[in-house]
Design a protein around this motif. Structure first.
Motif, PDB file in Angstrom:
ATOM      1  N   GLU A  57       0.859  -1.188   0.000  1.00 31.32           N
ATOM      2  CA  GLU A  57       0.000   0.000   0.000  1.00 31.32           C
ATOM      3  C   GLU A  57       0.898   1.242   0.000  1.00 31.32           C
ATOM      4  O   GLU A  57       1.408   1.639   1.039  1.00 31.32           O
ATOM      5  N   ASP A  58       1.103   1.825  -1.151  1.00 28.45           N
ATOM      6  CA  ASP A  58       1.976   2.999  -1.221  1.00 28.45           C
ATOM      7  C   ASP A  58       1.201   4.287  -1.472  1.00 28.45           C
ATOM      8  O   ASP A  58       1.766   5.301  -1.868  1.00 28.45           O
ATOM      9  N   GLN A  59      -0.116   4.253  -1.232  1.00 27.85           N
ATOM     10  CA  GLN A  59      -0.903   5.470  -1.379  1.00 27.85           C
ATOM     11  C   GLN A  59      -0.558   6.463  -0.265  1.00 27.85           C
ATOM     12  O   GLN A  59      -0.105   6.078   0.812  1.00 27.85           O
ATOM     13  N   TRP A  60      -0.824   7.730  -0.534  1.00 23.27           N
ATOM     14  CA  TRP A  60      -0.480   8.757   0.435  1.00 23.27           C
ATOM     15  C   TRP A  60      -1.267   8.601   1.735  1.00 23.27           C
ATOM     16  O   TRP A  60      -0.794   8.998   2.814  1.00 23.27           O
ATOM     17  N   PHE A  61      -2.440   7.995   1.673  1.00 26.59           N
ATOM     18  CA  PHE A  61      -3.285   7.885   2.851  1.00 26.59           C
ATOM     19  C   PHE A  61      -3.049   6.585   3.631  1.00 26.59           C
ATOM     20  O   PHE A  61      -3.795   6.270   4.562  1.00 26.59           O
ATOM     21  N   ALA A  62      -2.016   5.830   3.262  1.00 23.48           N
ATOM     22  CA  ALA A  62      -1.759   4.558   3.948  1.00 23.48           C
ATOM     23  C   ALA A  62      -1.500   4.766   5.437  1.00 23.48           C
ATOM     24  O   ALA A  62      -1.841   3.910   6.262  1.00 23.48           O
ATOM     25  N   GLY A  63      -0.921   5.902   5.789  1.00 22.70           N
ATOM     26  CA  GLY A  63      -0.688   6.183   7.196  1.00 22.70           C
ATOM     27  C   GLY A  63      -1.973   6.250   7.994  1.00 22.70           C
ATOM     28  O   GLY A  63      -1.972   5.991   9.211  1.00 22.70           O
ATOM     29  N   GLY A  64      -3.070   6.597   7.331  1.00 19.78           N
ATOM     30  CA  GLY A  64      -4.353   6.629   8.020  1.00 19.78           C
ATOM     31  C   GLY A  64      -4.782   5.256   8.496  1.00 19.78           C
ATOM     32  O   GLY A  64      -5.482   5.130   9.510  1.00 19.78           O
ATOM     33  N   VAL A  65      -4.371   4.209   7.770  1.00 17.39           N
ATOM     34  CA  VAL A  65      -4.694   2.846   8.191  1.00 17.39           C
ATOM     35  C   VAL A  65      -3.973   2.534   9.489  1.00 17.39           C
ATOM     36  O   VAL A  65      -4.574   1.999  10.440  1.00 17.39           O
ATOM     37  N   ARG A  66      -2.682   2.872   9.561  1.00 21.53           N
ATOM     38  CA  ARG A  66      -1.955   2.628  10.808  1.00 21.53           C
ATOM     39  C   ARG A  66      -2.545   3.445  11.951  1.00 21.53           C
ATOM     40  O   ARG A  66      -2.673   2.941  13.070  1.00 21.53           O
ATOM     41  N   LEU A  67      -2.912   4.682  11.687  1.00 21.52           N
ATOM     42  CA  LEU A  67      -3.517   5.504  12.736  1.00 21.52           C
ATOM     43  C   LEU A  67      -4.804   4.852  13.242  1.00 21.52           C
ATOM     44  O   LEU A  67      -5.057   4.810  14.457  1.00 21.52           O
ATOM     45  N   ALA A  68      -5.609   4.325  12.335  1.00 23.64           N
ATOM     46  CA  ALA A  68      -6.845   3.650  12.736  1.00 23.64           C
ATOM     47  C   ALA A  68      -6.540   2.408  13.565  1.00 23.64           C
ATOM     48  O   ALA A  68      -7.239   2.112  14.554  1.00 23.64           O
ATOM     49  N   LEU A  69      -5.484   1.673  13.193  1.00 22.97           N
ATOM     50  CA  LEU A  69      -5.114   0.475  13.950  1.00 22.97           C
ATOM     51  C   LEU A  69      -4.577   0.841  15.329  1.00 22.97           C
ATOM     52  O   LEU A  69      -4.767   0.083  16.296  1.00 22.97           O
ATOM     53  N   ILE A  70      -3.895   1.975  15.443  1.00 17.48           N
ATOM     54  CA  ILE A  70      -3.433   2.440  16.752  1.00 17.48           C
ATOM     55  C   ILE A  70      -4.628   2.733  17.649  1.00 17.48           C
ATOM     56  O   ILE A  70      -4.666   2.337  18.820  1.00 17.48           O
ATOM     57  N   VAL A  71      -5.605   3.441  17.102  1.00 13.91           N
ATOM     58  CA  VAL A  71      -6.816   3.744  17.874  1.00 13.91           C
ATOM     59  C   VAL A  71      -7.523   2.457  18.282  1.00 13.91           C
ATOM     60  O   VAL A  71      -7.959   2.298  19.437  1.00 13.91           O
ATOM     61  N   LEU A  72      -7.625   1.513  17.344  1.00 18.85           N
ATOM     62  CA  LEU A  72      -8.256   0.229  17.640  1.00 18.85           C
ATOM     63  C   LEU A  72      -7.508  -0.478  18.771  1.00 18.85           C
ATOM     64  O   LEU A  72      -8.134  -1.010  19.704  1.00 18.85           O
ATOM     65  N   ALA A  73      -6.176  -0.494  18.692  1.00 20.77           N
ATOM     66  CA  ALA A  73      -5.383  -1.178  19.709  1.00 20.77           C
ATOM     67  C   ALA A  73      -5.562  -0.542  21.083  1.00 20.77           C
ATOM     68  O   ALA A  73      -5.606  -1.246  22.100  1.00 20.77           O
ATOM     69  N   VAL A  74      -5.664   0.774  21.137  1.00 24.33           N
ATOM     70  CA  VAL A  74      -5.871   1.457  22.418  1.00 24.33           C
ATOM     71  C   VAL A  74      -7.223   1.074  23.006  1.00 24.33           C
ATOM     72  O   VAL A  74      -7.343   0.785  24.214  1.00 24.33           O
ATOM     73  N   ILE A  75      -8.258   1.047  22.184  1.00 20.61           N
ATOM     74  CA  ILE A  75      -9.603   0.693  22.656  1.00 20.61           C
ATOM     75  C   ILE A  75      -9.630  -0.748  23.163  1.00 20.61           C
ATOM     76  O   ILE A  75     -10.146  -1.042  24.248  1.00 20.61           O
ATOM     77  N   LEU A  76      -9.050  -1.661  22.383  1.00 27.56           N
ATOM     78  CA  LEU A  76      -9.046  -3.067  22.779  1.00 27.56           C
ATOM     79  C   LEU A  76      -8.175  -3.295  24.010  1.00 27.56           C
ATOM     80  O   LEU A  76      -8.520  -4.100  24.891  1.00 27.56           O
ATOM     81  N   SER A  77      -7.047  -2.585  24.095  1.00 28.87           N
ATOM     82  CA  SER A  77      -6.182  -2.714  25.275  1.00 28.87           C
ATOM     83  C   SER A  77      -6.903  -2.213  26.518  1.00 28.87           C
ATOM     84  O   SER A  77      -6.796  -2.815  27.598  1.00 28.87           O
ATOM     85  N   ALA A  78      -7.631  -1.108  26.378  1.00 24.83           N
ATOM     86  CA  ALA A  78      -8.397  -0.590  27.512  1.00 24.83           C
ATOM     87  C   ALA A  78      -9.428  -1.620  27.971  1.00 24.83           C
ATOM     88  O   ALA A  78      -9.593  -1.861  29.175  1.00 24.83           O
ATOM     89  N   ALA A  79     -10.109  -2.240  27.023  1.00 26.33           N
ATOM     90  CA  ALA A  79     -11.084  -3.281  27.374  1.00 26.33           C
ATOM     91  C   ALA A  79     -10.395  -4.455  28.062  1.00 26.33           C
ATOM     92  O   ALA A  79     -10.914  -5.016  29.045  1.00 26.33           O
TER      93      ALA A  79
END
Length: 365
Positions: A244-266
């Protein structure tokens, strides 16, 4: 695995009181690591195994990083603390790398001792060393958590930042380590540990969050397999390397970071706060983390964990066996046997600590 423990002079020390919730969290997190590694080969053929794998990998190492960050100090390290980094992180890393090289030589006929490329699970030790190095500098900045997230998202755009010395992966999960440190500063965990009202409401929400994530994984399993979602959870490859070399690929990692924080909190909300039968085992997570790969390696290489053995019953058996491995490796007898290589204390290696007595030289007033 925890942060480097800190203390004053021996005469001034008070007995250190451990918090059961953190030991419980450590053991549960490291057990998820063992399960994830135990079922990894099944994910090639089994959708059930892949679903469980994605469920675990979305948050188990972020949760580990949060725990490590919580017990880390942001100030400049003392000589004693720097010694602990060497004995608790770097020296075990080189010892285990040497052992892995011997194992691979006898099992595969390959002699490849390359400390710059960590073997299997050893990347996290180097990541801990990198975290200790950068935290005092991040703590000097405003919004250190924001900068850590920017670094994590941004590093994915650079192909030349790779797994050498675990740099790409360390930067990738850096936000979780910084978050753990900030949670201690904010007193969030202390407030949770003293909360009596609404505890079951929070835990009900946590169950709903984790169940919701599992449902999302199961209902879209073919999509996740097609896009190789699991590799995104490693935080070690560039976006181009992930296809994934699109300019918005970093948004996927940002979304996964948010997901990981939510799941870790749970995950943390569901961890028992009192002393339980797994609490003592939580004091030996370094042993479980570093040794379980030697138990699983022969099984993985033998082919026993793949091919036709992909039934739900076989998956359940592996999960239970992985839990058993974690329990056995956390026993006192294992700690006693492997203490010299997991927690080496080579006092002969170090120069004497600086004398802390007042300078009485004639040049001083």
């Amino acid at each position: 695995m925890t942060g480097v423990s800190l203390g004053g002079p021996r005469a001034a020390r008070t007995p250190k009181v451990r918090t059961p919730q953190w030991d419980n969290a450590r053991f549960l997190a490291v057990t998820l690591v063992v399960i994830g590694h135990g079922i990894q080969r099944l994910t090639y053929e089994s959708n059930n195994a892949l679903a469980l794998y994605l469920f675990i990998y979305a948050f188990h190492m972020p949760a580990f990083a949060i725990i490590s960050g919580y017990f880390s100090k942001p100030g400049p390290p003392s000589a004693k603390q720097m010694r602990r980094v060497l004995t608790d992180i770097l020296l075990p890393y080189f010892i285990m790398e040497a052992i892995w090289s011997l194992v691979k030589f006898f099992a595969e006929g390959e002699a490849d001792l390359n400390p710059s490329q960590p073997s299997w699970t050893l990347w996290f030790l180097l990541a801990l060393g990198i975290f200790r190095l950068v935290l005092p500098y991040l703590a000097l900045l405003r919004w250190p958590l924001v900068w850590a997230v920017i670094a994590s998202v941004g590093v994915g755009y650079f192909d030349n930042v790779d797994s050498t010395f675990s740099l790409s992966r360390a930067i990738g999960i850096l936000p979780f380590f910084v978050l753990g440190w900030k949670l201690r500063e904010w007193g969030t965990v202390d407030r949770w540990q003293t909360t009596r009202r609404s505890v079951w409401l929070y835990r009900g929400l946590a169950v709903a969050v984790l169940a919701g994530w599992l449902a999302i994984v199961l209902s879209n399993i073919e999509l996740w397999r097609t896009i190789d979602l699991r590799f995104w959870f490693f935080y070690d490859a560039s976006y181009h390397g992930l296809g994934e070399d699109q300019w918005f690929a970093g948004g996927v990692r940002l979304a996964l970071i948010v997901l990981a924080v939510i799941l870790s909190a749970a995950f943390f909300v569901l961890v028992p706060r009192r002393h339980t039968w797994i609490t003592d085992a939580g004091q030996a997570t370094m042993y479980v983390y570093l040794l379980h790969s030697f138990v699983l390696y022969p099984l993985r290489e033998s082919g026993l964990l793949q091919d036709e053995r992909t039934s739900a019953m076989w998956l359940l058996s592996l999960v239970l066996a992985s839990i058993g491995v974690a329990l056995v490796l956390s026993t006192p007898v294992v700690k006693k046997i492997f203490h010299p290589i997991i927690e080496p204390k080579p006092q002969w290696l170090f120069a004497p600590l600086p004398d802390k007595s007042p300078d009485k030289s004639p040049d001083k007033p």
